[in-house]
Design a protein around this motif. Structure first.
Motif, PDB file in Angstrom:
ATOM      1  N   ARG A   1       0.575   1.973  -4.032  1.00 31.74           N
ATOM      2  CA  ARG A   1      -0.820   2.395  -4.184  1.00 31.74           C
ATOM      3  C   ARG A   1      -0.973   3.608  -5.098  1.00 31.74           C
ATOM      4  O   ARG A   1      -1.767   3.601  -6.036  1.00 31.74           O
ATOM      5  CB  ARG A   1      -1.436   2.690  -2.820  1.00 31.74           C
ATOM      6  CG  ARG A   1      -2.896   3.048  -2.912  1.00 31.74           C
ATOM      7  CD  ARG A   1      -3.440   3.574  -1.592  1.00 31.74           C
ATOM      8  NE  ARG A   1      -4.792   4.035  -1.759  1.00 31.74           N
ATOM      9  CZ  ARG A   1      -5.149   5.179  -2.344  1.00 31.74           C
ATOM     10  NH1 ARG A   1      -4.225   5.966  -2.838  1.00 31.74           N
ATOM     11  NH2 ARG A   1      -6.410   5.520  -2.460  1.00 31.74           N
TER      12      ARG A   1
ATOM     13  N   GLN B   1      -8.110  -1.115  -5.093  1.00 38.71           N
ATOM     14  CA  GLN B   1      -8.519  -1.846  -3.886  1.00 38.71           C
ATOM     15  C   GLN B   1      -8.670  -3.338  -4.198  1.00 38.71           C
ATOM     16  O   GLN B   1      -8.220  -4.192  -3.427  1.00 38.71           O
ATOM     17  CB  GLN B   1      -9.831  -1.281  -3.351  1.00 38.71           C
ATOM     18  CG  GLN B   1     -10.317  -1.977  -2.100  1.00 38.71           C
ATOM     19  CD  GLN B   1     -11.603  -1.372  -1.561  1.00 38.71           C
ATOM     20  OE1 GLN B   1     -12.138  -0.410  -2.112  1.00 38.71           O
ATOM     21  NE2 GLN B   1     -12.103  -1.931  -0.490  1.00 38.71           N
TER      22      GLN B   1
ATOM     23  N   ILE C   1      -5.262  -4.873  -4.461  1.00 41.60           N
ATOM     24  CA  ILE C   1      -4.675  -5.124  -3.144  1.00 41.60           C
ATOM     25  C   ILE C   1      -5.306  -6.367  -2.512  1.00 41.60           C
ATOM     26  O   ILE C   1      -4.610  -7.184  -1.896  1.00 41.60           O
ATOM     27  CB  ILE C   1      -4.840  -3.891  -2.226  1.00 41.60           C
ATOM     28  CG1 ILE C   1      -4.169  -2.661  -2.841  1.00 41.60           C
ATOM     29  CG2 ILE C   1      -4.314  -4.176  -0.825  1.00 41.60           C
ATOM     30  CD1 ILE C   1      -2.692  -2.795  -3.106  1.00 41.60           C
TER      31      ILE C   1
ATOM     32  N   MET D   1       0.838  -1.211   0.000  1.00 35.91           N
ATOM     33  CA  MET D   1       0.000   0.000   0.000  1.00 35.91           C
ATOM     34  C   MET D   1       0.871   1.258   0.000  1.00 35.91           C
ATOM     35  O   MET D   1       0.618   2.192  -0.753  1.00 35.91           O
ATOM     36  CB  MET D   1      -0.913   0.005   1.239  1.00 35.91           C
ATOM     37  CG  MET D   1      -2.014  -1.028   1.199  1.00 35.91           C
ATOM     38  SD  MET D   1      -3.267  -0.649  -0.023  1.00 35.91           S
ATOM     39  CE  MET D   1      -4.035   0.762   0.722  1.00 35.91           C
TER      40      MET D   1
END
Length: 174
Positions: free
Chosen positions: A22, A44, A47, A18
């Motif tokens: 990210r 998202q 991830i 992250m």
């Protein structure tokens, strides 16, 4: 510089992904989608997939960053291919500043079309209404009106010819 994954525990890996990847993933997805919120949703999901494949990522010899960007690209492609991606967004309207579309066109069309349609016989008008306004096929129109498909085709042709001659008399003379 990316942190080496070999010295990292599973619980630390997600935080590292992250922190280090990210923003780049969101930027990448946003460039392809043109929507920041949707790009964040895609990242998202990326991830989440990384978390589900944590063992694979820890033992991977290649680039984790490359894996993440590949997953993000595939998710974007999947999103664009889905039918829901082609639906209109509620509450968002687009007006083309060049065309000057100010909402008067439908009113103009009604003001022009109604008097023209009134010049047709009820049978001819019914055929045009079913075909153009209700978006029905020749066969569907024939079934609804209870007439043969050939009659629908003939009325359709004759109604359009009549409308052309009334709307543009100079075109018929040429």
């Amino acid at each position: 510089m990316a942190t080496p994954l070999t010295a990292m525990s599973r619980s630390d890996l997600l935080g590292t992904i992250m922190r280090e990847h990210r923003d780049g993933l969101v930027s990448y997805a946003e460039k392809m989608l043109g929507d920041h919120g949707l790009a964040e949703d895609v990242v998202q999901e990326t991830i989440i997939r990384a978390w589900r494949n944590i063992d694979r990522l820890l033992g991977m010899e290649g680039s984790v960053r490359g894996w993440l960007f590949t997953v993000t690209r595939h998710l974007v492609i999947d999103w664009v291919r889905k039918p829901h991606a082609r639906r209109e967004v509620v509450g968002v309207t687009y007006t083309d500043p060049v065309s000057g579309n100010d909402g008067t066109e439908p009113v103009h069309d009604i003001l022009v079309a109604r008097p023209l349609l009134r010049r047709l016989s009820p049978d001819h008008r019914a055929v045009l209404v079913h075909i153009y306004l209700c978006d029905r096929s020749i066969e569907e129109t024939a079934g609804i009106l209870g007439i043969p498909a050939g009659t629908v085709k003939s009325r359709h042709h004759n109604a359009l010819r009549k409308l052309r001659s009334v709307a543009r008399p100079e075109a018929e003379a040429a």
